[in-house]
Design a protein around this motif. Sequence first.
Motif, PDB file in Angstrom:
ATOM      1  N   LEU A 108       0.806  -1.226   0.000  1.00 47.88           N
ATOM      2  CA  LEU A 108       0.000   0.000   0.000  1.00 47.88           C
ATOM      3  C   LEU A 108       0.837   1.273   0.000  1.00 47.88           C
ATOM      4  O   LEU A 108       0.343   2.338  -0.389  1.00 47.88           O
ATOM      5  CB  LEU A 108      -0.933   0.010   1.210  1.00 47.88           C
ATOM      6  N   LEU A 109       2.070   1.205   0.473  1.00 49.49           N
ATOM      7  CA  LEU A 109       2.910   2.403   0.547  1.00 49.49           C
ATOM      8  C   LEU A 109       3.777   2.478  -0.705  1.00 49.49           C
ATOM      9  O   LEU A 109       4.781   1.770  -0.828  1.00 49.49           O
ATOM     10  CB  LEU A 109       3.778   2.367   1.804  1.00 49.49           C
ATOM     11  N   ASN A 146      -7.199  15.144  10.577  1.00 49.15           N
ATOM     12  CA  ASN A 146      -7.399  14.052  11.529  1.00 49.15           C
ATOM     13  C   ASN A 146      -7.461  14.553  12.977  1.00 49.15           C
ATOM     14  O   ASN A 146      -7.233  13.780  13.909  1.00 49.15           O
ATOM     15  CB  ASN A 146      -6.275  13.033  11.385  1.00 49.15           C
ATOM     16  N   ASN A 156      -3.626   8.705   6.720  1.00 48.09           N
ATOM     17  CA  ASN A 156      -3.852   8.487   5.285  1.00 48.09           C
ATOM     18  C   ASN A 156      -3.841   9.800   4.510  1.00 48.09           C
ATOM     19  O   ASN A 156      -4.291  10.840   5.006  1.00 48.09           O
ATOM     20  CB  ASN A 156      -5.204   7.810   5.058  1.00 48.09           C
ATOM     21  N   ASP A 157      -3.328   9.722   3.302  1.00 47.28           N
ATOM     22  CA  ASP A 157      -3.402  10.774   2.309  1.00 47.28           C
ATOM     23  C   ASP A 157      -3.481  10.056   0.967  1.00 47.28           C
ATOM     24  O   ASP A 157      -3.036   8.906   0.868  1.00 47.28           O
ATOM     25  CB  ASP A 157      -2.163  11.674   2.385  1.00 47.28           C
ATOM     26  N   PRO A 158      -4.047  10.666  -0.074  1.00 42.52           N
ATOM     27  CA  PRO A 158      -4.163   9.939  -1.349  1.00 42.52           C
ATOM     28  C   PRO A 158      -2.864   9.298  -1.829  1.00 42.52           C
ATOM     29  O   PRO A 158      -2.886   8.220  -2.419  1.00 42.52           O
ATOM     30  CB  PRO A 158      -4.644  11.029  -2.318  1.00 42.52           C
ATOM     31  N   GLN A 159      -1.723   9.928  -1.565  1.00 39.21           N
ATOM     32  CA  GLN A 159      -0.449   9.372  -2.023  1.00 39.21           C
ATOM     33  C   GLN A 159       0.320   8.645  -0.909  1.00 39.21           C
ATOM     34  O   GLN A 159       1.440   8.183  -1.138  1.00 39.21           O
ATOM     35  CB  GLN A 159       0.427  10.506  -2.591  1.00 39.21           C
ATOM     36  N   TRP A 160      -0.269   8.543   0.256  1.00 39.56           N
ATOM     37  CA  TRP A 160       0.449   7.959   1.410  1.00 39.56           C
ATOM     38  C   TRP A 160      -0.566   7.330   2.357  1.00 39.56           C
ATOM     39  O   TRP A 160      -1.057   7.949   3.271  1.00 39.56           O
ATOM     40  CB  TRP A 160       1.258   9.047   2.121  1.00 39.56           C
ATOM     41  N   ARG A 161      -0.888   6.061   2.121  1.00 36.99           N
ATOM     42  CA  ARG A 161      -1.976   5.399   2.854  1.00 36.99           C
ATOM     43  C   ARG A 161      -1.416   4.663   4.076  1.00 36.99           C
ATOM     44  O   ARG A 161      -1.577   3.448   4.229  1.00 36.99           O
ATOM     45  CB  ARG A 161      -2.702   4.449   1.911  1.00 36.99           C
ATOM     46  N   TYR A 162      -0.790   5.443   4.974  1.00 36.14           N
ATOM     47  CA  TYR A 162      -0.110   4.776   6.086  1.00 36.14           C
ATOM     48  C   TYR A 162      -1.092   4.122   7.052  1.00 36.14           C
ATOM     49  O   TYR A 162      -0.840   3.007   7.532  1.00 36.14           O
ATOM     50  CB  TYR A 162       0.797   5.739   6.857  1.00 36.14           C
ATOM     51  N   GLU A 163      -2.168   4.788   7.361  1.00 39.47           N
ATOM     52  CA  GLU A 163      -3.122   4.188   8.303  1.00 39.47           C
ATOM     53  C   GLU A 163      -3.704   2.890   7.727  1.00 39.47           C
ATOM     54  O   GLU A 163      -3.857   1.893   8.449  1.00 39.47           O
ATOM     55  CB  GLU A 163      -4.244   5.172   8.651  1.00 39.47           C
ATOM     56  N   ASP A 164      -4.011   2.891   6.429  1.00 42.72           N
ATOM     57  CA  ASP A 164      -4.482   1.652   5.787  1.00 42.72           C
ATOM     58  C   ASP A 164      -3.415   0.567   5.886  1.00 42.72           C
ATOM     59  O   ASP A 164      -3.719  -0.601   6.180  1.00 42.72           O
ATOM     60  CB  ASP A 164      -4.826   1.898   4.320  1.00 42.72           C
TER      61      ASP A 164
END
Length: 551
Positions: free
Chosen positions: A31-32, A196, A108-116
């Motif tokens: 995902l990252l 957030n 999360n951010d569109p280009q950085w889905r860290y929480e996902d």
Amino acid sequence: MRKLIYCLVLLLAPLTSMAGTLLHRTAPSALLGGMPQVDYTIYLPDSMTEGRKFPIAYLLHGGGCSNTEWQDHGHLKEVMDSLIRRGEVAPMIVVCPEANKKNMIWFNDPQWRYEDFFFTEFLSYIERTYPVIADRRYRFVGGFSMGGGGAVVYGIHHPELFSMVYDMSGYLRRQPLDFLKNDPQGEWRQQVVERNNPILEVSRAGADQVNRWKQLNWFVDCGDHDFTLEGNMDFVKALRKQGIGYQMRVRSGAHNWDYWAPCLVNALKQFSLRAFHANRLQVVEQGGLGMYPSVMLSVDGFKAHTVFCPQDLSAFDARHPLPVVVWGNGACTDSPWEHYRFLNEIASHGYLVIATGYFPNGDTPYQGPMSSPQQQIESIDWAMKQASDSNSVFYGKIDTRAICASGMSCGGLQTLYNCGDPRIKTYMICNSGLFIDPSIAMPNMPMPHKEQLRKVHGPIIYILGGKEDIAYNNGMDDFHRISHVPAVAVNYPVGHGGTYRQPHGGEFRIPAVAWLDWQLKGDRQAAKMFVGKNCGLAQRKGWTVERNKKM
């Protein structure tokens, strides 16, 4: 200052080779973008054995740091080793993930889905790879600064996954920070943080969401000279306005490791306590010798009783429930200070043990009022209530049809005083027996006459200290009078004090665990310790065994 704290932690630890392992590893990610592997640090306790599982703590680092910060500045391994050695926390796994190598944000951010990534990839990877108890009660998230904000938001977004959130000087909302002015990503990170913002989210939440957050234990810990103090206080105000419980600590300090080092110690202690719904906790002798390492607890709302139980309650359910042992102490003391090693050992073999009296202060003799026989009945009542209370950690895990009443010396007399309670299945009378001459009893000691033995309605064992035991004549007289239920008397020549204070309860633990395994778990192998021409206990050096005809 933090060096002083670190040195104190080490000095307070007993000299022992017991030590956990600190590893630096990577976890896969799809995902990252551009980061197929994500670094993490993990602490594994030294008590790792096949089949044993552990609680898990996730610790999130601050901005501009890395996952190694918890060890480099918080001395995670040394702190954990020390706390576990001293029995102040249950052995646990601690994981410190990395969020800084590319975009330095936990959300999360569109280009950085860290929480996902964290919740769909990382958490599941960790808990598949290591022996983790996959239950929210045994899972905790905490962090400092940016990681404190991350921990709070993770608790807000995923309350069903954690039992506790510990916010150490959390960066919870956008603030004007000079050190971000020359950072090309500074404005982007500020925007993501504000999207957030947990203060706003809690303030605007409806009743259903608030009720979910009430299931969490919230801790906020921030220095009085920390630039995040106002934001953390506003978060607490939002919790209070919504009726969500919390604990807040404000001590002298700023935004640095001088403040966070003691935060880490407190967070780990609080997690252990909350995992067991306890207000005091101690791991005795590394949890005991049985298959289910145990813990000694003082339980909220259950005054003047001490509980011993396996650390991993997820191993028990309706098909494999915990039998119950209720215990009365020698000399009618209102603390199991002389017996806690023995009782802890019993619990480690898969029992819920409830002792009369207050949580012991190590081996310091108890000084205070005497206990009463009624406290044993309260122990049984409490176990029955826990079994059916959906809010209890013991819900659906207790075998209420398998209860042993037991006690030593005066505690044995208390047990015989209560012997008519129909919920009792079996009895274990240690260094005790109803007085042949009741007139010589101590004041306030329960003293039923021998006719009380007729109320015994299940198998009974007397564990005595041989002819040197001042209770020997009374106990053997009881045994010889009992003919209506199975009875056995075993003797080991150590006198009235028994072996309770020896490591793991000494030799007395052998017949005690075998009797309980036989009577409460139906273990036929354990029965061989007492029955047959060459029974197992009689083959152990020093022991003698007598049985009545019902055996």
